[in-house]
Scaffold this motif. Structure first.
Motif, PDB file in Angstrom:
ATOM      1  N   ARG A 102      -5.556   0.149  -8.656  1.00 21.89           N
ATOM      2  CA  ARG A 102      -4.340   1.061  -8.671  1.00 21.89           C
ATOM      3  C   ARG A 102      -3.034   0.107  -8.051  1.00 21.89           C
ATOM      4  O   ARG A 102      -3.085  -0.384  -7.056  1.00 21.89           O
ATOM      5  CB  ARG A 102      -4.485   2.272  -7.430  1.00 21.89           C
ATOM      6  N   ILE A 103      -2.167  -0.156  -9.137  1.00 19.11           N
ATOM      7  CA  ILE A 103      -1.062  -1.077  -8.852  1.00 19.11           C
ATOM      8  C   ILE A 103       0.267  -0.161  -9.083  1.00 19.11           C
ATOM      9  O   ILE A 103       0.452   0.440  -9.730  1.00 19.11           O
ATOM     10  CB  ILE A 103      -1.051  -2.393  -9.776  1.00 19.11           C
ATOM     11  N   GLY A 104       1.132  -0.917  -8.325  1.00 18.68           N
ATOM     12  CA  GLY A 104       2.634  -0.360  -8.787  1.00 18.68           C
ATOM     13  C   GLY A 104       3.347  -1.723  -9.135  1.00 18.68           C
ATOM     14  O   GLY A 104       3.274  -2.863  -8.944  1.00 18.68           O
ATOM     15  N   MET A 105       4.010  -1.272 -10.301  1.00 21.74           N
ATOM     16  CA  MET A 105       4.638  -2.591 -11.220  1.00 21.74           C
ATOM     17  C   MET A 105       5.993  -2.452 -10.992  1.00 21.74           C
ATOM     18  O   MET A 105       6.838  -1.418 -11.033  1.00 21.74           O
ATOM     19  CB  MET A 105       4.083  -2.371 -12.551  1.00 21.74           C
ATOM     20  N   SER A 106       6.862  -3.638 -11.266  1.00 25.02           N
ATOM     21  CA  SER A 106       8.068  -3.633 -11.260  1.00 25.02           C
ATOM     22  C   SER A 106       8.355  -5.293 -11.903  1.00 25.02           C
ATOM     23  O   SER A 106       7.470  -5.632 -12.463  1.00 25.02           O
ATOM     24  CB  SER A 106       8.926  -3.572  -9.979  1.00 25.02           C
ATOM     25  N   PHE A 151       7.092 -12.821 -19.512  1.00 24.48           N
ATOM     26  CA  PHE A 151       7.447 -11.150 -19.247  1.00 24.48           C
ATOM     27  C   PHE A 151       8.386 -11.372 -17.937  1.00 24.48           C
ATOM     28  O   PHE A 151       8.272 -12.283 -17.202  1.00 24.48           O
ATOM     29  CB  PHE A 151       6.096 -10.443 -18.895  1.00 24.48           C
ATOM     30  N   ASP A 152       9.055 -10.246 -17.532  1.00 24.02           N
ATOM     31  CA  ASP A 152       9.692 -10.196 -16.174  1.00 24.02           C
ATOM     32  C   ASP A 152       9.132  -9.055 -15.476  1.00 24.02           C
ATOM     33  O   ASP A 152       9.448  -7.913 -15.580  1.00 24.02           O
ATOM     34  CB  ASP A 152      11.206  -9.728 -16.512  1.00 24.02           C
ATOM     35  N   PHE A 153       7.694  -9.560 -15.154  1.00 23.17           N
ATOM     36  CA  PHE A 153       6.589  -8.312 -14.725  1.00 23.17           C
ATOM     37  C   PHE A 153       6.032  -8.921 -13.461  1.00 23.17           C
ATOM     38  O   PHE A 153       5.468  -9.975 -13.579  1.00 23.17           O
ATOM     39  CB  PHE A 153       5.583  -8.208 -16.021  1.00 23.17           C
ATOM     40  N   ALA A 154       5.627  -8.038 -12.515  1.00 17.81           N
ATOM     41  CA  ALA A 154       4.966  -8.232 -11.472  1.00 17.81           C
ATOM     42  C   ALA A 154       4.384  -7.086 -10.874  1.00 17.81           C
ATOM     43  O   ALA A 154       4.862  -5.995 -11.187  1.00 17.81           O
ATOM     44  CB  ALA A 154       5.701  -9.118 -10.366  1.00 17.81           C
ATOM     45  N   TYR A 155       3.110  -7.076  -9.996  1.00 21.50           N
ATOM     46  CA  TYR A 155       2.882  -5.900  -9.367  1.00 21.50           C
ATOM     47  C   TYR A 155       2.115  -6.087  -8.089  1.00 21.50           C
ATOM     48  O   TYR A 155       2.088  -7.103  -7.702  1.00 21.50           O
ATOM     49  CB  TYR A 155       1.576  -5.375 -10.480  1.00 21.50           C
ATOM     50  N   PHE A 156       2.061  -5.071  -7.405  1.00 21.30           N
ATOM     51  CA  PHE A 156       1.488  -5.004  -5.926  1.00 21.30           C
ATOM     52  C   PHE A 156       0.307  -4.057  -6.010  1.00 21.30           C
ATOM     53  O   PHE A 156       0.133  -3.269  -6.985  1.00 21.30           O
ATOM     54  CB  PHE A 156       2.490  -4.579  -4.998  1.00 21.30           C
ATOM     55  N   LEU A 157      -0.833  -4.455  -5.072  1.00 19.62           N
ATOM     56  CA  LEU A 157      -1.779  -3.502  -4.850  1.00 19.62           C
ATOM     57  C   LEU A 157      -1.192  -2.410  -3.964  1.00 19.62           C
ATOM     58  O   LEU A 157      -0.798  -2.642  -2.862  1.00 19.62           O
ATOM     59  CB  LEU A 157      -2.968  -4.196  -4.372  1.00 19.62           C
ATOM     60  N   ALA A 158      -1.257  -1.059  -4.485  1.00 18.60           N
ATOM     61  CA  ALA A 158      -1.004  -0.101  -4.098  1.00 18.60           C
ATOM     62  C   ALA A 158      -1.823   0.492  -2.731  1.00 18.60           C
ATOM     63  O   ALA A 158      -3.114   0.487  -3.025  1.00 18.60           O
ATOM     64  CB  ALA A 158      -0.465   0.975  -4.771  1.00 18.60           C
ATOM     65  N   GLY A 159      -1.232   0.621  -1.471  1.00 20.47           N
ATOM     66  CA  GLY A 159      -2.392   1.290  -0.405  1.00 20.47           C
ATOM     67  C   GLY A 159      -2.773   2.674  -0.836  1.00 20.47           C
ATOM     68  O   GLY A 159      -1.836   3.319  -1.522  1.00 20.47           O
ATOM     69  N   ASP A 160      -3.670   3.008  -0.257  1.00 20.17           N
ATOM     70  CA  ASP A 160      -4.211   4.482  -0.457  1.00 20.17           C
ATOM     71  C   ASP A 160      -3.247   5.724  -0.110  1.00 20.17           C
ATOM     72  O   ASP A 160      -2.770   5.350   1.191  1.00 20.17           O
ATOM     73  CB  ASP A 160      -5.465   4.671   0.456  1.00 20.17           C
ATOM     74  N   GLY A 161      -2.834   6.352  -1.103  1.00 19.80           N
ATOM     75  CA  GLY A 161      -1.735   7.417  -0.690  1.00 19.80           C
ATOM     76  C   GLY A 161      -0.588   7.070  -0.765  1.00 19.80           C
ATOM     77  O   GLY A 161       0.445   7.856  -0.587  1.00 19.80           O
ATOM     78  N   GLU A 162      -0.008   5.703  -0.995  1.00 17.33           N
ATOM     79  CA  GLU A 162       1.192   5.287  -0.807  1.00 17.33           C
ATOM     80  C   GLU A 162       2.171   5.676  -2.177  1.00 17.33           C
ATOM     81  O   GLU A 162       3.361   5.819  -1.822  1.00 17.33           O
ATOM     82  CB  GLU A 162       1.260   3.835  -0.575  1.00 17.33           C
TER      83      GLU A 162
END
Length: 263
Positions: free
Chosen positions: A39-43, A98-109
């Protein structure tokens, strides 16, 4: 609720900040990534900037802010102190793809919802509870309409993708970086605002995420976006730029400044 306020779980469209830079941007969306379906958040890469950096929602200095993840990967490209250094590089000039990166999203965040109703899941069948499914991504198409919402503008914006292969400078704080293969979007309203970068570009016809909002052209007539790489793509790869291509781009840059106003 303002999109620069704390919100847990955080939908796309809300403010986030990479702890290593002073500027805040927008969480695009939460998706599942890679064969293990993390599960990742992207920006944007110019929002998340550095692998290993904590990600805060909203900005770290805001009351009620919290750490929601850690930057996992950022698309590679050679950094320069200014555009002239890029054009004058006689050794190994390269662009990010790409102008793309992602972070690993914490549980429920984070949530797979996107603010403003851009994505709120499938219709709920009476008597059943259906969890929001992971958002789907796909390649953008020339001529299609997209919508997005950034944390600063805080309203849905809409535009038509008119070009699939533009080039521009982006910030990689405190440096700049060349990015190839960007989307050019003709907006129906005015330009975005500082901080909108990273917002998910959602196709009007099927609600798939087809890119990430990057900023406005210098004349504020068009918006720019980044494609989203396939999850099998090696984000460490960049593309070498020849002297001839750089010389051509320099003429364009000096004539009409096609570079993005970094948001």
């Amino acid at each position: 609720m303002p999109l620069d306020a704390p919100c847990k779980p955080t939908p796309g469209g809300y403010e986030i900040q990479c702890a290593t830079i002073p500027l805040a941007g927008t969480l695009g969306a939460t998706i599942l990534w890679g064969p293990e379906r993390h599960r990742i958040g992207m920006s944007n890469a110019h929002v998340l900037v550095r692998p290993g950096s904590p990600v805060w929602q909203p900005r770290q200095s805001a009351p009620g802010s919290r750490r929601i993840g850690v930057v996992e990967a950022v698309c590679a490209g050679k950094e320069y102190p200014d555009p002239d250094a890029y054009f004058d590089d006689g050794k190994y000039r390269s662009d990010a793809l790409f102008d793309f990166a992602y972070f690993l999203a914490g549980d429920g965040e984070t949530s797979t919802e996107i603010a403003g109703g851009l994505y709120s899941g499938p219709p709920v069948v009476e008597g059943q509870e259906i969890a929001l499914p992971a958002l789907e991504t796909r390649a953008p198409k020339k001529g299609e309409l997209v919508q997005w919402i950034g944390k600063s503008t805080a309203r849905i914006q809409r535009g038509e993708i008119v070009d699939l292969d533009r080039w521009a400078f982006m910030s990689r704080h405190p440096n700049v970086i060349g990015v190839s293969g960007l989307l050019k979007i003709r907006p129906e309203g005015g330009p975005g605002e500082n901080g909108d970068s990273g917002a998910a570009l959602v196709a009007v016809d099927d609600r798939h995420v087809v890119g990430l909002y990057c900023g406005s052209t210098a004349d504020n007539k068009f918006e720019m976006g980044s494609r989203i790489p396939d999850d099998s793509f090696d984000l460490g790869l960049s593309v070498q730029v020849s002297d001839a291509t750089a010389a051509f781009r320099r003429k364009l840059y000096e004539a009409d400044r096609p570079s993005c106003v970094v948001m």
